[in-house]
Design an enzyme around this catalytic site. Structure first.
Site, PDB file in Angstrom:
ATOM      1  CB  SER A 148      21.092  -2.722  13.630  1.00 43.00           C
ATOM      2  OG  SER A 148      20.894  -3.908  14.378  1.00 43.00           O
ATOM      3  CE1 TYR A 161      17.886  -0.533  17.463  1.00 39.85           C
ATOM      4  CE2 TYR A 161      18.375  -2.718  16.622  1.00 39.85           C
ATOM      5  CZ  TYR A 161      18.803  -1.494  17.081  1.00 39.85           C
ATOM      6  OH  TYR A 161      20.150  -1.227  17.157  1.00 39.85           O
TER       7      TYR A 161
HETATM    8  P1  NAD Z   1      22.482   4.164  24.556  1.00 42.33           P
HETATM    9  O1  NAD Z   1      21.108   3.947  25.069  1.00 42.33           O
HETATM   10  O2  NAD Z   1      23.643   3.916  25.442  1.00 42.33           O
HETATM   11  O3  NAD Z   1      22.607   5.676  24.021  1.00 42.33           O
HETATM   12  C1  NAD Z   1      21.611   6.338  23.307  1.00 42.33           C
HETATM   13  C2  NAD Z   1      21.646   7.814  23.677  1.00 42.33           C
HETATM   14  O4  NAD Z   1      20.660   8.488  22.890  1.00 42.33           O
HETATM   15  C3  NAD Z   1      21.288   8.070  25.160  1.00 42.33           C
HETATM   16  O5  NAD Z   1      22.251   8.918  25.772  1.00 42.33           O
HETATM   17  C4  NAD Z   1      19.923   8.744  25.078  1.00 42.33           C
HETATM   18  O6  NAD Z   1      19.703   9.700  26.102  1.00 42.33           O
HETATM   19  C5  NAD Z   1      19.971   9.401  23.715  1.00 42.33           C
HETATM   20  N1  NAD Z   1      18.637   9.645  23.160  1.00 42.33           N
HETATM   21  C6  NAD Z   1      17.552   8.828  23.238  1.00 42.33           C
HETATM   22  N2  NAD Z   1      16.493   9.405  22.645  1.00 42.33           N
HETATM   23  C7  NAD Z   1      16.917  10.612  22.191  1.00 42.33           C
HETATM   24  C8  NAD Z   1      16.289  11.674  21.508  1.00 42.33           C
HETATM   25  N3  NAD Z   1      14.988  11.624  21.153  1.00 42.33           N
HETATM   26  N4  NAD Z   1      17.013  12.767  21.204  1.00 42.33           N
HETATM   27  C9  NAD Z   1      18.312  12.846  21.564  1.00 42.33           C
HETATM   28  N5  NAD Z   1      18.965  11.881  22.212  1.00 42.33           N
HETATM   29  C10 NAD Z   1      18.275  10.768  22.524  1.00 42.33           C
HETATM   30  O7  NAD Z   1      22.573   3.303  23.208  1.00 42.33           O
HETATM   31  P2  NAD Z   1      23.866   2.701  22.487  1.00 42.33           P
HETATM   32  O8  NAD Z   1      24.009   1.279  22.857  1.00 42.33           O
HETATM   33  O9  NAD Z   1      25.016   3.619  22.645  1.00 42.33           O
HETATM   34  O10 NAD Z   1      23.384   2.725  20.960  1.00 42.33           O
HETATM   35  C11 NAD Z   1      23.616   3.827  20.135  1.00 42.33           C
HETATM   36  C12 NAD Z   1      23.204   3.481  18.705  1.00 42.33           C
HETATM   37  O11 NAD Z   1      23.888   2.317  18.269  1.00 42.33           O
HETATM   38  C13 NAD Z   1      21.717   3.181  18.570  1.00 42.33           C
HETATM   39  O12 NAD Z   1      21.275   3.628  17.300  1.00 42.33           O
HETATM   40  C14 NAD Z   1      21.673   1.692  18.618  1.00 42.33           C
HETATM   41  O13 NAD Z   1      20.538   1.191  18.009  1.00 42.33           O
HETATM   42  C15 NAD Z   1      22.921   1.369  17.832  1.00 42.33           C
HETATM   43  N6  NAD Z   1      23.423   0.024  18.036  1.00 42.33           N
HETATM   44  C16 NAD Z   1      23.820  -0.424  19.256  1.00 42.33           C
HETATM   45  C17 NAD Z   1      24.292  -1.723  19.358  1.00 42.33           C
HETATM   46  C18 NAD Z   1      24.744  -2.291  20.661  1.00 42.33           C
HETATM   47  O14 NAD Z   1      25.070  -3.488  20.671  1.00 42.33           O
HETATM   48  N7  NAD Z   1      24.813  -1.512  21.736  1.00 42.33           N
HETATM   49  C19 NAD Z   1      24.341  -2.547  18.231  1.00 42.33           C
HETATM   50  C20 NAD Z   1      23.927  -2.052  17.022  1.00 42.33           C
HETATM   51  C21 NAD Z   1      23.483  -0.770  16.918  1.00 42.33           C
END
Ligand code: NAD
Length: 267
Positions: A148, A161
């Site tokens: 991130s 985080y």
């Molecule tokens: P999201 O919340 O849309 O998806 C996360 C998924 O993980 C969900 O479907 C959830 O049910 C699942 N999950 C949660 N806990 C779990 C567990 N214990 N076991 C199995 N599955 C589990 O999130 P996103 O925006 O798609 O982000 C995905 C990744 O990308 C994360 O690591 C997030 O930190 C990272 N990220 C996102 C962004 C952004 O701008 N959206 C930026 C940088 C990094």
């Protein structure tokens, strides 16, 4: 360019926004994708959406639970006989662990801090150890972790985080070293560091209910030379590249995909 046809990939958190999109791009590249998610409803939705494009399956799994991970590992090996790719997208910020504007760090509950650190650190570490062991035994594999922008310099409100994602950076480098030194040069471990993409975890702090930018979003834009949020499809190219033999000499890399956010001083 990237021939991934018939590879077997696990995408943790594949029911979510980023993981779902990465799964879609892998399925369309001919990869057999197994999404692991803690939420059955997220899996069902994603599998139904992607089934017309290729081979996609989903299994309920908690990435923080070794028993759950081992159980799906056995099922996947029984069905496909290999794990070629692991993309760890399960993670994200948690409401209690994101400080409100009117709070300081001293309002953070230890329980919330622990939860967000566990999910974003061990939630990738455990799958790497369990599925990575299969890769070590078979002598090949590619792992991609999600870092991130919160690891480059401090971003307000998201302490736990940021700490966990920073741990992912050194874990990625550490695993890359361990795999190459002890199990050969065909097992690679890399990370991508997305900039700002609208996901379920951050929608509420980046967009107002009417879709306009929050004050926080305006600060992000001031720091992003490209002056926009990323489109989640813009992660797909680098993921497919890192998974493929085209990246055969790349391991331990943490690659920003951020419209220039991490390289811009905002001056
Ligand atoms: P999201 O919340 O849309 O998806 C996360 C998924 O993980 C969900 O479907 C959830 O049910 C699942 N999950 C949660 N806990 C779990 C567990 N214990 N076991 C199995 N599955 C589990 O999130 P996103 O925006 O798609 O982000 C995905 C990744 O990308 C994360 O690591 C997030 O930190 C990272 N990220 C996102 C962004 C952004 O701008 N959206 C930026 C940088 C990094």
């Amino acid at each position: 360019m990237c021939n991934l046809k018939d590879k077997v990939a696990i995408v943790t958190g594949g029911g979510g926004v980023l993981g779902g999109n990465i799964s879609e791009s892998l399925v369309k590249a001919g990869v057999k994708v197994i999404i692991l998610d803690i939420r059955q409803a997220n899996i069902d939705k994603r599998v139904a959406q992607l089934a017309p494009f290729g081979q996609i399956e989903g299994l309920v799994c908690n990435v923080l639970d070794a028993e759950s991970l081992n159980s799906v590992k056995d099922k996947i090996l029984e069905r496909w006989g290999t794990i070629d790719i692991l993309v760890n997208t399960a993670g994200g910020n948690l409401p209690g662990a994101t400080l409100r504007e009117d709070q300081t760090v001293f309002d953070m509950k230890f329980e919330d801090l622990n939860r967000v650190i566990n999910l974003n650190m061990y939630g990738s570490v455990y799958p790497c150890l369990i599925f990575g062991k299969v890769m070590a035994q078979q002598g090949h594999g590619s792992i991609i972790n999600i870092s991130s922008m919160a690891t480059y310099s401090a971003i307000t409100r998201v302490l736990g985080y940021s700490m966990a994602k920073s741990a992912i950076n050194i874990f990625t480098q550490w695993m890359a070293m361990e795999m190459a030194l002890k199990f050969g040069d065909k097992i690679r471990v890399n990370a991508i560091a997305p900039g700002f993409f609208i996901g379920d975890q951050n929608r509420a702090i980046l967009l107002n209910p009417d879709g306009s930018y929050t004050e926080r979003s305006k600060k992000v834009m001031a720091h992003t030379p490209m002056k926009r949020f990323g489109d989640i499809s813009e992660l797909n190219g680098i993921v497919k590249f890192l998974c493929s033999d085209e990246a055969s000499f790349i391991t331990g890399a943490i690659i920003p995909v951020d419209g220039g956010f991490s390289s811009f001083s905002a001056v």
